[in-house]
Design a protein around this motif. Sequence first.
Motif, PDB file in Angstrom:
ATOM      1  N   PHE A  69      17.355 -28.647   8.135  1.00  0.00           N
ATOM      2  CA  PHE A  69      16.158 -27.986   7.731  1.00  0.00           C
ATOM      3  C   PHE A  69      15.527 -28.362   6.422  1.00  0.00           C
ATOM      4  N   VAL A  70      14.017 -28.709   6.370  1.00  0.00           N
ATOM      5  CA  VAL A  70      13.469 -29.215   5.281  1.00  0.00           C
ATOM      6  C   VAL A  70      12.219 -28.638   5.456  1.00  0.00           C
ATOM      7  N   GLY A  71      11.768 -28.354   4.118  1.00  0.00           N
ATOM      8  CA  GLY A  71      10.295 -27.587   3.872  1.00  0.00           C
ATOM      9  C   GLY A  71       9.415 -28.443   4.019  1.00  0.00           C
ATOM     10  N   ALA A  72       8.058 -28.176   4.639  1.00  0.00           N
ATOM     11  CA  ALA A  72       6.972 -29.012   4.836  1.00  0.00           C
ATOM     12  C   ALA A  72       5.821 -28.272   4.264  1.00  0.00           C
ATOM     13  N   ASP A  73       4.940 -29.223   3.621  1.00  0.00           N
ATOM     14  CA  ASP A  73       3.648 -28.801   3.120  1.00  0.00           C
ATOM     15  C   ASP A  73       2.444 -28.622   4.065  1.00  0.00           C
ATOM     16  N   ALA A  74       1.091 -28.241   3.482  1.00  0.00           N
ATOM     17  CA  ALA A  74       0.195 -27.912   4.321  1.00  0.00           C
ATOM     18  C   ALA A  74      -0.412 -29.454   5.009  1.00  0.00           C
ATOM     19  N   ASP A  75       0.087 -30.524   4.162  1.00  0.00           N
ATOM     20  CA  ASP A  75      -0.547 -31.759   4.923  1.00  0.00           C
ATOM     21  C   ASP A  75       0.389 -32.457   6.113  1.00  0.00           C
ATOM     22  N   GLU A  76       1.392 -31.358   6.332  1.00  0.00           N
ATOM     23  CA  GLU A  76       2.498 -31.868   7.319  1.00  0.00           C
ATOM     24  C   GLU A  76       3.406 -32.808   6.917  1.00  0.00           C
TER      25      GLU A  76
END
Length: 103
Positions: A69-76
């Motif tokens: 699992f890794v976080g993702a931002d609004a820019d994918e």
Amino acid sequence: MSFNGNESSAISLAVATEMTSDYRTNNPNETKAHFFGKNKLMDILNQNGCVGIRAYYGIDADGNKQLVFVGADADEKDLYSGVILDMSAPCPSNCDNTSPLNG
């Protein structure tokens, strides 16, 4: 396209049960599920700019199926410089044997 934090959708228990049953039927000797603790998930979600979690499939050093699992931002974009999780508690042996999802 960009992420807004509302990706995915809820499904019914009937659909979830059918999906997990089909997986178990087609993969009888595979890991059925992975458990990640709330505090560790929140470590990812609480990162600056994080709008959700991306899950990658992986194989650990023992040849077992894992999720990364890794976080993702609004820019994918993956927030790979931050918190990355693996080493979940897999089922089996950490299973809920009363759950219809593990029937």
